[in-house]
Enzyme design. Structure first.
Site, mmCIF file in Angstrom:
data_model
loop_
_atom_site.group_PDB
_atom_site.id
_atom_site.type_symbol
_atom_site.label_atom_id
_atom_site.label_comp_id
_atom_site.label_asym_id
_atom_site.label_seq_id
_atom_site.Cartn_x
_atom_site.Cartn_y
_atom_site.Cartn_z
ATOM 1 C CD GLU A 33 1.352 15.133 44.257
ATOM 2 O OE1 GLU A 33 2.007 14.108 44.348
ATOM 3 O OE2 GLU A 33 0.365 15.254 43.483
ATOM 4 C CG PHE A 34 3.568 22.672 40.245
ATOM 5 C CD1 PHE A 34 4.185 22.148 39.113
ATOM 6 C CD2 PHE A 34 3.651 24.044 40.474
ATOM 7 C CE1 PHE A 34 4.872 22.977 38.230
ATOM 8 C CE2 PHE A 34 4.336 24.872 39.604
ATOM 9 C CZ PHE A 34 4.935 24.334 38.467
ATOM 10 C CB SER A 80 -0.930 40.688 6.976
ATOM 11 O OG SER A 80 -0.875 41.415 5.786
ATOM 12 C CD GLU A 171 -2.227 35.843 16.455
ATOM 13 O OE1 GLU A 171 -1.205 35.691 15.750
ATOM 14 O OE2 GLU A 171 -3.070 36.728 16.263
ATOM 15 C CE LYS A 286 0.454 29.226 8.200
ATOM 16 N NZ LYS A 286 0.993 29.097 9.547
ATOM 17 C CE LYS A 310 -10.777 38.316 9.044
ATOM 18 N NZ LYS A 310 -9.924 38.877 10.079
ATOM 19 C CB CYS A 428 -28.008 62.871 38.990
ATOM 20 S SG CYS A 428 -28.388 61.825 37.578
#
Ligand code: IVH
Length: 669
Positions: A33-34, A80, A171, A286, A310, A428
């Site tokens: 449909e899309f 950073s 990101e 934060k 981390k 080889c």
């Protein structure tokens, strides 16, 4: 409803479906449909060019025009984050922050730390106007065309309340599934694999071909809103508002009030992150209030109001049993650590690649060392260190072999590369068998029923030493090979017969020309059109083909200069393998206006892509070349022609023409 109204309605509707699918993961309609709505919009837009909109959902596929990247300074520098590695460190940051705020305990927001590549998006009047990579933090590359292909990034905002001007950062990631698909394709093509989704995302974002970027399936999570007028005085509400404008904001974003909340968040996501569809390498905390953020301020490198935690890379310690050396199809020698089996992220690891000699040297690995093995975001486990306290005294350093472990030939080191190579191409065994195995692969000649083991058995029974030998096989020949019965033998013979109609570009890929993967093979085959032209092309002519640099050009030239390779090609041709681009793929010869003229194309063009100009030159009887010499008749120059080329052209007095002049020459102005 007239056409224009219908176009607008379709654009809105398709934007909504894109959002449902790519941001909410909750499609309301199926793909078919899309596609039908998209087709309808394309048709209407084609009939109404005056109603063109660069932000229409039809414009997300990306063009093939190559553009280098312009650089631009960031409005606010991209800093950073300070890293921490334990709950205790995060707690200490939380306490410290409270003290710095004179005892007003901050609310903090916990988020995932996405492991991709940072991006800054600028929106003006509700439209994406620019996308810039992090670069050096002060300035980055403008990658707007590539970013526009990422379906979860809105080109036009929805909802209300967005400021006329703002920046949003996030990101760009390549989800695990897309990463695995991409690497599987690259492996089949004999191309180098990406070590992790981060490298793959960063590499993809810098591709010069937006339609390839679009195909790879990047995604984007946003986590930071900046600008002179933001709707709310706190991070959480601003990000929630951004979510309502169509941005993908992770559902993991949570407000945390106490140190216990913070610890619980860490403990939960340490495990739960493994279920996420994208790679994460930690968490970010934060301070929520923008006023408190302002009070806390920045150090030279990072904000005091945020900290990263981390995740520990999954790592195991195990004993090195011995080092073996694998010989690849191109003769490249890879050192492999054979380990005492150890459990790592749910799988038992017995072997880990050590990539090349430089890595063995830099880690200073000795025989029987205890080694750290890591998986992290990487697919193939790798050796990351040595536990020196466990080293047995007197164990010698691991030595790289000087001779091929398969055939005994002295190895050579390719200049400028870390790899050692066995030059004994035709004697080889792993190289011979590897080439046969590659030849029959699915993206090459697609001959069913021959895998690594069969290829090795065909060789050891003296039935095949080159791919050309396959075309002499009979079903009876195969019956002597273990595991073959009448039926399976017949299937292989049928597969070999069917491979005669595999298109020329896949034949070029199947030949195992060093460095020539699937994409390069396609471009080379299309440019040369048939094997005789290809075998006759100089490195210079080859270098004029898009994506073929001087190194690949020289290897292709050397490959076809080799008598064994030419003999193999002749035998394949005699066996009926397709050695030219099919008729309908060859561009029609337009004229001979450019006969005898050699062109060098340089720079970026507005009206056609470089490939199109190359095709036009050939269609009118001219030749393309990669470098300027006395033999060059014209330089077709776009914007940003390289200064070295310009100087050389001027020195040799070669006329430089622009695209309009060229189009006039061929009568297409
Ligand atoms: S905030 C001034 N939030 O990690 C603070 N960064 O080491 C701006 N990253 O360059 C960054 N996930 O590329 C922030 N939820 C997140 C993040 C995140 C990943 C990346 C980002 C940044 C790097 C910092």
């Amino acid at each position: 409803m007239n056409d224009i109204e219908r176009i607008d309605a379709l654009r809105d509707e398709l934007n909504r479906h894109n959002y449902n699918y790519y941001v909410l993961n909750a499609p309301e309609i199926d793909d078919r449909e899309f596609d039908m709505l998209m087709k309808e919009l394309e048709t209407l837009e084609a009939a109404h060019p005056e109603h063109h909109d660069p932000d229409s959902p039809t414009q997300r596929v990306g063009s093939d025009i190559n553009k280098g990247f312009e650089q631009t300074p960031h409005i606010y520098p991209m800093l950073s984050l300070a890293n921490t590695y334990s709950i205790g460190d995060v707690d200490a940051w939380f306490e410290r922050t409270g003290e710095a705020l004179m005892g007003q305990k901050p609310t903090v927001v916990g988020e995932m730390k996405f492991d991709g590549t940072g991006i800054s998006l600028i929106y003006e009047h509700g439209r994406l106007v620019r996308a810039v990579t992090r670069g050096d933090g002060e300035k980055g590359d403008v990658v707007t065309d590539n970013v526009r292909t990422i379906k979860s990034i809105p080109l036009k905002l929805q909802g209300t309340g967005w400021p006329d001007f703002f920046e949003i950062r996030g990101e760009i990631v390549l989800p695990w599934a897309a990463f695995e698909r991409l690497n599987a394709e690259r492996e089949a093509a004999g191309e180098a694999l990406f070590a992790n989704p981060r490298n793959a995302a960063a590499g993809t974002l810098k591709l010069l071909n937006p339609s390839e970027v679009g195909r790879r399936g990047l995604d984007a999570y946003l986590y930071y809103l900046l600008g002179p007028e933001l709707p709310y005085d706190n991070h959480y509400d601003n990000m929630s508002a951004a979510r309502s404008w169509g941005f993908k904001i992770s559902d993991a974003m949570t407000k945390l009030e106490t140190i216990e909340d913070v610890d619980r968040y860490i403990n939960y996501w340490d495990k739960a992150r493994k279920e996420l569809p994208v790679a994460t390498d930690g968490l970010v905390f934060k301070v929520n209030s923008l006023r408190q953020q302002l009070n806390l301020g920045f150090t030279a490198k990072s904000p005091r109001w945020a900290v990263a935690y981390k995740f520990a890379a999954e790592r195991a310690l195990t004993r090195l049993r011995f080092v073996s050396f694998d010989v690849g199809r191109m003769g490249i020698i890879t050192p492999v650590a054979n380990l005492e089996p150890v459990l790592l992220s749910g799988t038992v690891v017995k072997r880990a690649s050590m990539h090349n000699e430089d890595i063995i040297r830099s880690l200073d690995i000795h025989e029987h060392d205890m080694l750290y093995v890591e998986k992290g975001g990487e697919i193939i486990p790798k050796i990351t260190g040595v536990e020196l306290s466990e080293r047995h005294p007197g164990e010698p350093a691991v030595e790289f072999v000087s001779h091929c472990p398969a055939c005994g030939t002295p190895l050579i080191r390719v200049e400028g590369e870390a790899a050692w190579v066995c030059p004994n191409k035709y004697g080889c065994v792993p190289q011979i068998v590897g080439r046969i195995e590659h030849f029959v692969g699915r993206s090459m000649m697609n001959i069913d029923g021959i895998g690594k083991e069969t290829a090795a058995a065909l060789y050891s029974h003296g039935l095949a030493t080159t791919p050309a030998d396959l075309y002499d096989l009979t079903a009876d020949d195969l019956l002597v090979v273990d595991g073959f019965a009448a039926k399976s033998a017949a299937r292989v013979i049928d597969g070999i017969a069917a491979s005669r109609s595999v298109p020329f570009e896949r034949v070029v890929f199947a030949l195992s020309i060093p460095y020539v993967g699937e994409t390069t093979a396609k471009k080379v085959a299309r440019a040369a059109k048939d094997i005789d032209r290809l075998m006759g092309m100089s490195a210079d002519e080859l270098a004029a083909i898009e994506d073929v640099g001087p190194r690949i050009a020289a290897t292709i030239e050397a490959f076809f200069a080799d008598a064994d390779n030419r003999r193999m090609v002749e035998r394949l041709r005699a066996a009926g393998v397709c050695m030219a681009i099919a008729e309908d793929e060859v561009a029609e010869k337009a004229s001979d206006i450019l006969a005898g003229k050699t062109f060098v194309i340089s720079g970026v063009f507005a009206k056609h892509s470089r490939d199109e100009y190359k095709a036009m030159i050939e269609a009118h009887g001219g030749k393309n070349s990669g470098s300027i010499s006395k033999k060059t008749d014209y330089i077709l120059a776009g914007e940003n022609m390289g200064p070295a080329k310009l100087e050389k052209a001027q020195k040799l007095g070669v006329p430089i023409i622009d695209e309009d002049k060229f189009l006039t020459m061929i009568g297409e102005a």
